[in-house]
Design an enzyme around this catalytic site. Structure first.
Site, PDB file in Angstrom:
ATOM      1  N   ASP A 106       0.973  -1.077   0.071  1.00  0.00           N
ATOM      2  CA  ASP A 106       0.011  -0.030   0.043  1.00  0.00           C
ATOM      3  C   ASP A 106       0.726   1.164   0.058  1.00  0.00           C
ATOM      4  O   ASP A 106       1.621   1.510   1.023  1.00  0.00           O
ATOM      5  CB  ASP A 106      -0.920   0.021   1.171  1.00  0.00           C
ATOM      6  CG  ASP A 106      -1.960   1.044   1.326  1.00  0.00           C
ATOM      7  OD1 ASP A 106      -2.556   1.418  -0.042  1.00  0.00           O
ATOM      8  OD2 ASP A 106      -1.992   1.714   2.083  1.00  0.00           O
ATOM      9  N   GLU A 148       5.184   4.943   3.568  1.00  0.00           N
ATOM     10  CA  GLU A 148       4.816   6.156   3.801  1.00  0.00           C
ATOM     11  C   GLU A 148       5.887   7.389   3.777  1.00  0.00           C
ATOM     12  O   GLU A 148       6.988   7.018   4.533  1.00  0.00           O
ATOM     13  CB  GLU A 148       3.998   6.182   5.206  1.00  0.00           C
ATOM     14  CG  GLU A 148       3.618   7.463   5.876  1.00  0.00           C
ATOM     15  CD  GLU A 148       2.836   8.323   4.805  1.00  0.00           C
ATOM     16  OE1 GLU A 148       3.202   9.503   4.660  1.00  0.00           O
ATOM     17  OE2 GLU A 148       1.809   7.562   4.394  1.00  0.00           O
ATOM     18  N   ASN A 150      10.159   7.394   0.410  1.00  0.00           N
ATOM     19  CA  ASN A 150       9.424   7.892  -0.890  1.00  0.00           C
ATOM     20  C   ASN A 150       9.232   6.851  -1.922  1.00  0.00           C
ATOM     21  O   ASN A 150      10.493   6.364  -2.118  1.00  0.00           O
ATOM     22  CB  ASN A 150      10.557   9.193  -1.416  1.00  0.00           C
ATOM     23  CG  ASN A 150       9.699   9.877  -2.591  1.00  0.00           C
ATOM     24  OD1 ASN A 150       8.886   9.112  -3.115  1.00  0.00           O
ATOM     25  ND2 ASN A 150      10.311  10.942  -2.942  1.00  0.00           N
ATOM     26  N   ASP A 202      -2.071  12.392  -2.583  1.00  0.00           N
ATOM     27  CA  ASP A 202      -2.089  14.042  -2.648  1.00  0.00           C
ATOM     28  C   ASP A 202      -2.065  14.507  -4.154  1.00  0.00           C
ATOM     29  O   ASP A 202      -1.443  14.130  -4.894  1.00  0.00           O
ATOM     30  CB  ASP A 202      -0.815  14.740  -2.118  1.00  0.00           C
ATOM     31  CG  ASP A 202      -0.837  16.161  -1.877  1.00  0.00           C
ATOM     32  OD1 ASP A 202      -1.677  16.886  -2.581  1.00  0.00           O
ATOM     33  OD2 ASP A 202      -0.414  16.637  -0.934  1.00  0.00           O
ATOM     34  N   LYS A 241      -1.820  22.244  -8.581  1.00  0.00           N
ATOM     35  CA  LYS A 241      -1.405  23.266  -9.460  1.00  0.00           C
ATOM     36  C   LYS A 241      -0.393  22.423 -10.427  1.00  0.00           C
ATOM     37  O   LYS A 241       0.259  21.735 -10.329  1.00  0.00           O
ATOM     38  CB  LYS A 241      -0.481  24.153  -8.668  1.00  0.00           C
ATOM     39  CG  LYS A 241      -1.126  24.993  -7.740  1.00  0.00           C
ATOM     40  CD  LYS A 241      -0.145  26.084  -6.910  1.00  0.00           C
ATOM     41  CE  LYS A 241      -1.139  26.792  -6.186  1.00  0.00           C
ATOM     42  NZ  LYS A 241       0.107  27.830  -5.132  1.00  0.00           N
ATOM     43  N   ASP A 283     -10.755  10.645  -5.013  1.00  0.00           N
ATOM     44  CA  ASP A 283     -12.116  11.601  -5.325  1.00  0.00           C
ATOM     45  C   ASP A 283     -12.077  12.657  -5.796  1.00  0.00           C
ATOM     46  O   ASP A 283     -12.671  13.676  -5.973  1.00  0.00           O
ATOM     47  CB  ASP A 283     -12.621  11.815  -3.741  1.00  0.00           C
ATOM     48  CG  ASP A 283     -11.626  12.505  -2.571  1.00  0.00           C
ATOM     49  OD1 ASP A 283     -10.485  12.742  -3.137  1.00  0.00           O
ATOM     50  OD2 ASP A 283     -12.010  13.111  -1.687  1.00  0.00           O
TER      51      ASP A 283
END
Length: 286
Positions: free
Chosen positions: A95, A121, A148, A175, A179, A211
């Site tokens: 994950d 994470e 990362n 995330d 922009k 979403d």
């Protein structure tokens, strides 16, 4: 990488482990996550989200291109044979962007004895807290690494492949970096997709959900282009976001997913299956 919410992750009391092809899921469902008949996480007292209890909350936005996040992960010499999983030879689910790790803990608890779950994470404080939770709760098939993924996934999967096959990968509510100049910070990059496609076993799958429609479209385009001929989209129509979740994830939800369901927000999902060598993907761009 996931926003926190009041609710905790869900588990379905009728959870059924996969038999045969992992893409033989329940009948097609709308892109709104269902909540009926589900129960709360077995780890009901878990803080979840980005909380570290009495400690300060962790930032939601982390620039993955900062030097501090571009460093290679220093894995122990015997990882994952020692110190990661009780049964390191089990199939592996990864994950990417696991936040505090509640989804991984729930999935690991449901997959006990049949699969290991590894959460990656970028925010080290969250990964370390999740690893401590796994130890404290006795979830022996869950492990967490602070790294990362766009820098370290290849090295992690190479080491993991010494023990067991890569069965599946999930990327959930990353995330969005809205922009245009920040899109290079998004987690789904061609090199990451190529790494996943290279290491997945045939019949394995990559699951993506968000979403944010623009992010979903960008991720799907990147995956289709970077893994053409290797990963097959479960939906031929690039505008079809109603792919059912793979069976092992069908009744395990993230906190953001639960929040979207309660607020009746759409969730855009895509599933990609690793093809045997030489089989056409069937969704090439025309």
């Amino acid at each position: 990488m996931r926003a926190s919410a009041r609710s905790l992750a869900l588990l379905c009391p009728l959870f059924c482990r996969p038999r045969g092809c992992p893409l033989l899921c329940a009948p097609d469902s709308p892109s709104i996550s269902p909540t009926a008949g589900a129960t709360r996480s077995r780890f009901g007292q878990h803080q979840g989200g980005r909380s570290l209890g009495k400690k300060k909350k962790i930032r939601h936005h982390v620039n993955p291109l900062k030097d501090v996040h571009m460093q290679p992960l220093d894995l122990p010499e015997r990882w994952p044979e020692e110190g990661a999983f009780t049964q390191p030879d089990l199939p592996l689910h990864v994950d990417i962007g696991c936040a505090r790790g509640l989804f991984c803990l729930d999935l690991a608890a449901e997959s006990s004895g049949s699969a290991n779950v590894l959460g990656l994470e970028i925010r080290s404080a969250l990964a370390e807290a999740a690893a401590e939770d796994a130890r404290r709760l006795g979830v022996a098939n869950a492990a967490f690494l602070p790294c990362n993924a766009n820098v370290n996934l290849e090295a992690v999967l190479l080491r993991a492949s010494r023990c067991g096959p890569l069965q599946s990968v999930s990327i959930q509510f990353p995330d969005p970096w809205f922009k245009a100049r920040h899109k290079k910070r998004r987690v789904v990059q061609p090199e990451l997709v190529e790494t996943i496609a290279r290491h997945l076993e045939p019949g394995g799958w990559l699951f993506f959900q968000t979403d944010v429609l623009d992010l979903a479209q960008d991720a799907r385009d990147t995956i289709r282009q970077a893994a053409a001929g290797t990963l097959r989209d479960a939906r031929e129509d690039p505008g079809d976001w109603a792919a059912p979740k793979p069976k092992p994830l069908a009744c395990v939800s993230t906190e953001r997913e639960r929040s979207c369901a309660e607020l009746q927000r759409p969730v855009y999902r895509a599933v990609f299956e690793k093809l045997p060598a030489g089989m056409p993907a069937g969704h090439e761009r025309r």
